[in-house]
Design a protein around this motif. Structure first.
Motif, short mmCIF file in Angstrom:
data_model
loop_
_atom_site.label_atom_id
_atom_site.label_comp_id
_atom_site.label_asym_id
_atom_site.label_seq_id
_atom_site.Cartn_x
_atom_site.Cartn_y
_atom_site.Cartn_z
N GLU A 132 -4.24 1.47 -4.72
CA GLU A 132 -4.24 0.91 -6.03
C GLU A 132 -5.65 0.23 -6.41
OE1 GLU A 132 -0.84 -1.44 -6.26
OE2 GLU A 132 0.51 0.29 -6.43
N ALA A 133 -6.13 -0.51 -5.14
CA ALA A 133 -7.47 -1.29 -5.66
C ALA A 133 -8.52 -0.38 -5.43
CB ALA A 133 -7.44 -2.45 -4.44
N SER A 134 -8.30 0.69 -4.58
CA SER A 134 -9.54 1.39 -4.48
C SER A 134 -9.71 2.26 -6.02
CB SER A 134 -9.12 2.46 -3.26
OG SER A 134 -8.81 1.63 -2.37
N ARG A 135 -8.40 2.64 -6.31
CA ARG A 135 -8.34 3.40 -7.55
C ARG A 135 -8.84 2.65 -8.71
NH1 ARG A 135 -5.57 8.38 -7.43
NH2 ARG A 135 -6.99 8.79 -9.33
N ALA A 136 -8.54 1.26 -8.81
CA ALA A 136 -9.07 0.47 -9.61
C ALA A 136 -10.61 0.45 -9.92
CB ALA A 136 -8.30 -0.86 -9.62
N LEU A 142 -8.79 11.37 -3.27
CA LEU A 142 -9.45 11.81 -1.94
C LEU A 142 -10.50 10.84 -1.53
CD1 LEU A 142 -9.90 15.76 -2.38
CD2 LEU A 142 -8.29 14.45 -1.09
N GLY A 143 -11.35 10.17 -2.39
CA GLY A 143 -12.18 9.27 -1.94
C GLY A 143 -11.56 7.95 -1.44
N ALA A 144 -10.64 7.60 -2.04
CA ALA A 144 -9.91 6.41 -1.63
C ALA A 144 -9.44 6.87 -0.39
CB ALA A 144 -8.85 5.84 -2.46
N MET A 145 -8.83 7.96 0.01
CA MET A 145 -8.04 8.36 1.30
C MET A 145 -9.33 8.47 2.23
SD MET A 145 -5.22 9.21 2.16
CE MET A 145 -3.69 9.48 1.30
N ARG A 146 -10.22 9.12 1.92
CA ARG A 146 -11.30 9.31 2.91
C ARG A 146 -12.06 8.03 3.34
NH1 ARG A 146 -16.72 10.90 2.91
NH2 ARG A 146 -16.74 10.85 0.66
N LEU A 147 -12.31 7.19 2.54
CA LEU A 147 -13.01 5.98 2.80
C LEU A 147 -12.37 4.71 3.14
CD1 LEU A 147 -15.95 6.81 0.06
CD2 LEU A 147 -16.19 6.71 2.49
N VAL A 148 -11.09 4.55 2.55
CA VAL A 148 -10.31 3.48 2.72
C VAL A 148 -9.13 3.41 3.55
CG1 VAL A 148 -9.00 1.54 1.58
CG2 VAL A 148 -11.07 2.42 0.61
N ILE A 149 -8.20 4.48 3.28
CA ILE A 149 -7.00 4.63 3.90
C ILE A 149 -6.99 5.15 5.15
CG2 ILE A 149 -4.51 5.47 3.50
CD1 ILE A 149 -5.41 3.43 1.33
N LEU A 150 -7.55 6.42 5.39
CA LEU A 150 -7.53 7.30 6.54
C LEU A 150 -8.00 6.22 7.50
CD1 LEU A 150 -7.74 10.87 5.56
CD2 LEU A 150 -5.82 9.87 6.36
N PRO A 151 -9.39 5.79 7.60
CA PRO A 151 -9.94 5.27 8.68
C PRO A 151 -8.93 4.14 9.22
CG PRO A 151 -11.57 5.27 7.04
CD PRO A 151 -10.27 5.66 6.39
N GLN A 152 -8.12 3.36 8.58
CA GLN A 152 -7.45 2.49 9.11
C GLN A 152 -6.17 3.49 9.60
OE1 GLN A 152 -7.06 -1.20 6.47
NE2 GLN A 152 -7.71 0.37 4.94
N ALA A 153 -5.69 4.22 9.03
CA ALA A 153 -4.28 4.91 9.18
C ALA A 153 -4.57 5.60 10.51
CB ALA A 153 -4.00 5.63 8.10
N LEU A 154 -5.61 6.29 10.86
CA LEU A 154 -5.70 7.14 11.78
C LEU A 154 -5.59 6.29 13.04
CD1 LEU A 154 -8.22 9.92 10.63
CD2 LEU A 154 -5.75 10.03 11.00
N ARG A 155 -6.10 5.21 13.23
CA ARG A 155 -6.49 4.21 14.13
C ARG A 155 -4.81 4.08 14.85
NH1 ARG A 155 -9.91 0.04 15.91
NH2 ARG A 155 -8.80 -1.23 17.20
#
Lengths: 231, 277
Positions: A132-136, A142-155
């Protein structure tokens, strides 16, 4: 009973069969992994996409594949699916190593379905406020996924993915039903040619165990060096 | 005088030694038990199979051979149905006395068990689609050849056509389906299995052809536990008697002859040798 004949495993024709089967099993697992990981990522993102249509595609993919045994997938991709292709394309395919190709297709789809669920769990463990913060802040989905969510999630996802790799490694053995000369296939061939079933299956067991322990070891190493951070 | 006697004694002992084994002899054991346990496949028409689903009785060529051996010993026959890969271990562990299970006699297996005279001699042959234009074995070079796992077919195909790409399946229906779908140009199996598959094709059989060349000669024989010369001699005697009395010919005609679906016009072998090439 006859004594265990180690020489059979160390040299000669049967040794060559078993080693070639072992090499092919490893190749099957690696090629599958290379294709399955990106596909799993794509499916996981699909399942979390903002559009209901895309989410539905993801759900159908995962449920249709996970609820059918791998053996049925193998037989379907080898005996069933290619029959709808045009004649000329079929002949072209069949002249090549279509056995291994259909085994890889089945393994990729099967493994990706499981892996995508692990990746999705990883993504969902990241608090939704981050999205939500990223979208805001003006990121696209896709940008939020790639830069914010996925780097943390994949770990977080690495340990379960390693465990899926372990399943994949063992699942390569099912390819023998469609004539792929992998490790179990060659072990059976050695047994039927020489009746040395004990030796040949001891080789196969040892080989599976060795690679499986290496994968488990990798998981333990990762866990030790990259412990899960609290969000 | 003393010396001469001693030498005679020793000579006598030496000649007698092989005739008096330390342990009990299997032939005596079977007679004492009053029962001969014979291992058959039970899924391999017409060697051993269930003809009448109501009675579930095993019948076939191999079963008749077991019967003949049991009858000669005056004991009851017990049939045990075995999986292909369980045949040798079951025999070695003594759970069956005799194997009559479409067992190919080969040199490697001789290290593990003994064999009777060859009870059936057949060739491994090649089934192709007529439209493939293949009429000779050397035309299979570099092509995909389909066969069944756990058989001597692979090695024999490699010997006949070293560059053929061999793909093996779990069972013959799968290998045959792969041929029908064009996943290979040829399907190799022993002649009896090919004829069996051929007969299941129905009207499309005209599109298929069995090449006349033999890839190899397969000697099927009965399997016995190693080191039981008396029992083996008994089994071989039964087989020789069957041949001499014409009973062997009748058995062949009954299961493989022109009126059966195997439709062999005549018997291409005699039960007389255990030679393996």
């Amino acid at each position: 009973m006859n004594s265990f004949d180690v020489s059979l495993l160390l040299s000669g024709q049967y040794h060559d069969w078993l080693v070639s089967g072992f090499a092919l099993s490893i190749k099957l697992a690696l090629i599958t992994l290379v294709f399955a990981l990106p596909l799993a990522l794509l499916v996981a993102v699909l399942r979390l996409a903002p559009l209901a249509m895309l989410r539905a595609v993801g759900v159908v993919f995962v449920e249709a594949i996970r609820n059918v045994p791998l053996l049925a997938h193998m037989l379907f991709w080898y005996f069933g699916a290619p029959e709808v292709l045009p004649e000329a394309l079929k002949l072209w395919l069949y002249e090549r190593n279509f056995e291994a190709a259909s085994a890889v297709i089945a393994l990729v789809l099967y493994t990706a379905a499981y892996m995508s669920e692990d990746i999705r769990s990883g993504i969902r463990s990241i608090p939704k406020e981050q999205m939500e913060a990223s979208r805001a802040l003006g990121f696209s989905f896709l940008g939020a996924m790639r830069l914010v969510i996925l780097p943390q999630a994949l770990r977080l996802t690495v340990p379960p993915l390693i465990s899926q790799t372990l399943s994949l490694w063992k699942n390569t053995s099912i390819a023998m039903v469609i004539g792929v000369a992998e490790l179990m296939y060659q072990a059976q061939q050695v047994e039927s040619a020489s009746f040395r079933g004990f030796e040949s299956f001891a080789f196969a067991t040892g080989a599976y165990l060795m690679i499986s322990l290496a994968i488990t070891g990798a998981s333990a190493w990762y866990h030790h060096h990259h412990p899960v951070r609290s969000a | 005088m003393m010396l001469k006697r001693l030498m005679l004694l020793m000579a006598g002992a030496l000649t007698l030694a092989p005739l008096s084994p330390a342990h009990a002899d299997q032939l005596q054991d079977i007679k004492k038990k009053g029962e001969l346990a014979c291992g058959v496949l039970g899924t391999d028409e017409p060697f051993s199979f269930i003809q009448d689903p109501a009675s579930r009785a095993l019948v076939g060529y191999d079963v008749d051979l077991c019967n003949a051996v049991a009858k000669s010993l005056g004991v009851k026959l017990t049939l045990k149905q075995l999986a292909v890969s369980a045949r040798i271990p079951e025999l070695q562990q003594g759970r069956v006395d005799l194997l009559a299970a479409s067992l190919t006699h080969n040199k490697e297996r001789e290290a593990l068990i003994d064999f009777s005279l060859s009870t059936f001699i057949t060739g491994q042959k090649v089934l192709v689609k007529k439209q493939s234009g293949i009429t000779r074995l050397d035309q299979l070079a570099g092509k995909k050849v389909l066969t069944v796992k756990g058989s001597t077919m692979e090695q024999n195909t490699k010997k006949a056509v070293p560059t053929a790409v061999i793909v093996s399946f779990d069972n013959s229906p799968q290998a045959f389906l792969a041929l029908q779908q064009g996943k290979g140009v040829a399907y190799v199996n022993d002649e009896t299995s090919l004829i069996d598959d051929f007969s299941k094709l129905g009207p499309v059989a005209k599109d298929y052809e069995i090449l006349p060349h033999n890839l190899s000669t397969e000697h099927l024989a009965m399997g016995l536990k190693k080191g039981e010369p008396a029992f083996r001699e008994q089994v071989n005697k039964v087989l020789r008697d069957l041949e001499a009395s014409g009973e062997a010919e009748k058995l062949f005609t009954r299961w493989f002859g022109p009126t059966t679906k195997m439709k062999f016009p005549s018997r291409p072998f005699k039960i007389e040798t255990d030679k393996v090439d």
